[in-house]
Write a protein that holds these residues in place. Structure first.
Motif, PDB file in Angstrom:
ATOM      1  N   PRO A 169       0.797  -1.227   0.000  1.00 19.01           N
ATOM      2  CA  PRO A 169       0.000   0.000   0.000  1.00 19.01           C
ATOM      3  C   PRO A 169       0.834   1.285   0.000  1.00 19.01           C
ATOM      4  CG  PRO A 169      -1.030  -1.609   1.420  1.00 19.01           C
ATOM      5  CD  PRO A 169       0.258  -2.241   0.942  1.00 19.01           C
ATOM      6  N   ASP A 170       1.912   1.302   0.757  1.00 19.31           N
ATOM      7  CA  ASP A 170       2.733   2.515   0.844  1.00 19.31           C
ATOM      8  C   ASP A 170       3.479   2.846  -0.448  1.00 19.31           C
ATOM      9  OD1 ASP A 170       1.938   2.936   3.403  1.00 19.31           O
ATOM     10  OD2 ASP A 170       3.779   2.185   4.351  1.00 19.31           O
ATOM     11  N   ASP A 171       3.583   1.865  -1.334  1.00 19.18           N
ATOM     12  CA  ASP A 171       4.360   2.078  -2.560  1.00 19.18           C
ATOM     13  C   ASP A 171       3.507   2.289  -3.807  1.00 19.18           C
ATOM     14  OD1 ASP A 171       6.609   1.682  -0.966  1.00 19.18           O
ATOM     15  OD2 ASP A 171       6.648  -0.482  -1.360  1.00 19.18           O
ATOM     16  N   VAL A 172       2.181   2.296  -3.633  1.00 23.30           N
ATOM     17  CA  VAL A 172       1.292   2.393  -4.796  1.00 23.30           C
ATOM     18  C   VAL A 172       1.449   3.743  -5.512  1.00 23.30           C
ATOM     19  CG1 VAL A 172      -1.098   2.326  -5.617  1.00 23.30           C
ATOM     20  CG2 VAL A 172      -0.386   0.808  -3.762  1.00 23.30           C
ATOM     21  N   LEU A 173       1.515   4.806  -4.728  1.00 18.56           N
ATOM     22  CA  LEU A 173       1.574   6.135  -5.352  1.00 18.56           C
ATOM     23  C   LEU A 173       2.832   6.293  -6.203  1.00 18.56           C
ATOM     24  CD1 LEU A 173       0.348   8.899  -5.822  1.00 18.56           C
ATOM     25  CD2 LEU A 173       1.366   9.677  -3.663  1.00 18.56           C
ATOM     26  N   ALA A 174       3.965   5.816  -5.696  1.00 19.09           N
ATOM     27  CA  ALA A 174       5.217   5.927  -6.458  1.00 19.09           C
ATOM     28  C   ALA A 174       5.135   5.122  -7.755  1.00 19.09           C
ATOM     29  CB  ALA A 174       6.392   5.447  -5.605  1.00 19.09           C
ATOM     30  N   LEU A 175       4.546   3.935  -7.667  1.00 16.61           N
ATOM     31  CA  LEU A 175       4.411   3.112  -8.877  1.00 16.61           C
ATOM     32  C   LEU A 175       3.439   3.765  -9.866  1.00 16.61           C
ATOM     33  CD1 LEU A 175       5.047   0.585 -10.509  1.00 16.61           C
ATOM     34  CD2 LEU A 175       3.386  -0.688  -9.131  1.00 16.61           C
ATOM     35  N   ASP A 218      -8.462   6.634  -3.573  1.00 17.22           N
ATOM     36  CA  ASP A 218      -8.785   8.034  -3.336  1.00 17.22           C
ATOM     37  C   ASP A 218      -7.518   8.877  -3.233  1.00 17.22           C
ATOM     38  OD1 ASP A 218     -11.404   7.289  -3.405  1.00 17.22           O
ATOM     39  OD2 ASP A 218     -11.736   7.383  -1.231  1.00 17.22           O
ATOM     40  N   THR A 219      -6.525   8.359  -2.516  1.00 18.07           N
ATOM     41  CA  THR A 219      -5.261   9.082  -2.354  1.00 18.07           C
ATOM     42  C   THR A 219      -4.566   9.291  -3.696  1.00 18.07           C
ATOM     43  OG1 THR A 219      -4.981   8.030  -0.199  1.00 18.07           O
ATOM     44  CG2 THR A 219      -3.022   9.031  -1.170  1.00 18.07           C
ATOM     45  N   VAL A 220      -4.471   8.199  -4.476  1.00 18.18           N
ATOM     46  CA  VAL A 220      -3.760   8.276  -5.759  1.00 18.18           C
ATOM     47  C   VAL A 220      -4.509   9.188  -6.734  1.00 18.18           C
ATOM     48  CG1 VAL A 220      -2.927   6.930  -7.738  1.00 18.18           C
ATOM     49  CG2 VAL A 220      -2.712   6.002  -5.419  1.00 18.18           C
ATOM     50  N   GLN A 221      -5.820   9.065  -6.737  1.00 16.26           N
ATOM     51  CA  GLN A 221      -6.637   9.908  -7.617  1.00 16.26           C
ATOM     52  C   GLN A 221      -6.410  11.384  -7.337  1.00 16.26           C
ATOM     53  OE1 GLN A 221     -10.771   7.855  -9.062  1.00 16.26           O
ATOM     54  NE2 GLN A 221     -10.910   9.277  -7.397  1.00 16.26           N
ATOM     55  N   THR A 222      -6.405  11.719  -6.063  1.00 18.39           N
ATOM     56  CA  THR A 222      -6.224  13.115  -5.674  1.00 18.39           C
ATOM     57  C   THR A 222      -4.819  13.587  -6.039  1.00 18.39           C
ATOM     58  OG1 THR A 222      -7.735  12.712  -3.854  1.00 18.39           O
ATOM     59  CG2 THR A 222      -6.437  14.735  -3.750  1.00 18.39           C
ATOM     60  N   LEU A 228      -9.735   6.716 -11.361  1.00 19.42           N
ATOM     61  CA  LEU A 228      -9.256   5.337 -11.368  1.00 19.42           C
ATOM     62  C   LEU A 228     -10.361   4.349 -11.041  1.00 19.42           C
ATOM     63  CD1 LEU A 228      -5.798   5.736  -9.582  1.00 19.42           C
ATOM     64  CD2 LEU A 228      -6.232   5.421 -12.025  1.00 19.42           C
ATOM     65  N   GLU A 229     -10.322   3.221 -11.726  1.00 23.11           N
ATOM     66  CA  GLU A 229     -11.269   2.129 -11.478  1.00 23.11           C
ATOM     67  C   GLU A 229     -10.784   1.259 -10.331  1.00 23.11           C
ATOM     68  OE1 GLU A 229     -12.468  -0.468 -14.574  1.00 23.11           O
ATOM     69  OE2 GLU A 229     -12.288   1.060 -16.137  1.00 23.11           O
TER      70      GLU A 229
END
Ligand SMILES: *Cc1c(COP(=O)(O)O)cnc(C)c1O
Length: 265
Positions: A169-175, A218-222, A228-229
């Protein structure tokens, strides 16, 4: 000219098939059973979706191409596969407008072959930057042949168990940033998780994996300003997943029946 246009329109649309398809014989009773099953699942999906748009991916892994063809003939287009070779074989045998989803464990050295499948709708199991780049390079290299960017979902290990695949979970945004900024051959369309089924079976409790995926989305979308789906929900928990916001469910057993064991060739 006008006469030609009318003539063309009056013909039924041609379905492009590969030569191998003529060897597929669909048993009528099996076809009827499959159509019954998918109609049942589709009705449940629609009821849970309550007006939202939710895609049903029929997971055909370890099931024969004839089963896929039966549902294709009924009008279904989105099918999911877990094993590279099986997807490549089926893609060559079945109609060119099947929309394939690769949902299995990705190997870096097989990403190039996968990304070259013209009617691959999405790879749902991207979990490292290296694999994303490999898929992207292949796809970008095929631009001249008319292939557009490949849809990808990032697979997230929402339960945090070491044994599960997916990005932490902590690495999703970077990817996600890597895909958006550095992978011109890809289009980031969503996040995927294989939720813990035990969590879905607990009565009247939201599945914690699905809840986690929604929060990450929600975090990544923002952060990235993207829509995102959510790909979550399988045979035993797709209705709950939809209630929690899923837009893409992957259902195998409930449609096709129990799978045979995977042959280890
Ligand atoms: C096999 C599989 C499915 C379908 O599972 P069923 O329980 O048979 O519906 C969905 N998603 C993934 C990633 C799978 O490997």
């Amino acid at each position: 000219m006008r006469a030609v246009g009318r003539t063309l329109q009056s013909f039924p649309r041609l379905i492009r098939t590969s030569p191998a398809m003529s060897t597929l014989a669909v048993d009528a009773a099996r076809a009827a059973e499959l159509v019954d099953n998918i109609s049942d699942v589709a009705a449940k999906v629609a009821a849970a979706a309550a007006g939202r748009q939710v895609r049903l991916v029929a997971v055909s892994k370890l099931k024969p191409a004839e089963d896929v063809l039966a549902l294709y003939t009924h009008g279904h287009r989105h099918f999911g596969e877990n094993y590279m070779q099986e997807l490549l074989d089926k893609a060559q045998t079945l109609p060119a407008d099947v929309q394939w989803h690769f949902i299995g464990g990705l190997q870096t050295n097989k990403c190039a072959a996968l990304a070259a499948v013209p009617n691959l709708y999405a790879v749902e199991s991207v979990d490292t930057a290296k694999k994303a780049s490999k898929l992207s390079d292949t796809r970008a290299g095929l631009k001249a042949s008319g292939l557009g960017p490949l849809n990808v979902y990032l697979q997230v290990n929402t339960s945090g168990e070491d044994s599960k695949s997916g990005v932490a979970p902590d690495d999703v945004l970077a990817l996600a940033r890597h895909v958006v900024d550095q992978c011109p051959g890809l289009r980031l369309v969503g996040l995927m998780t294989i939720g813990d089924i035990a969590r879905s079976k607990a009565a009247d409790v939201e599945n914690a994996d699905f809840k986690t995926l929604v929060a990450i989305r929600d975090t990544v979308q923002t952060a990235l300003g993207l829509d995102l789906e959510l790909s979550m929900g399988m045979s035993s928990d797709f209705e709950e997943a939809i209630r929690q916001g899923s837009t893409n469910v992957r259902v195998g057993t409930t449609i096709f029946g129990v799978r045979p064991p995977k042959k280890t060739a």
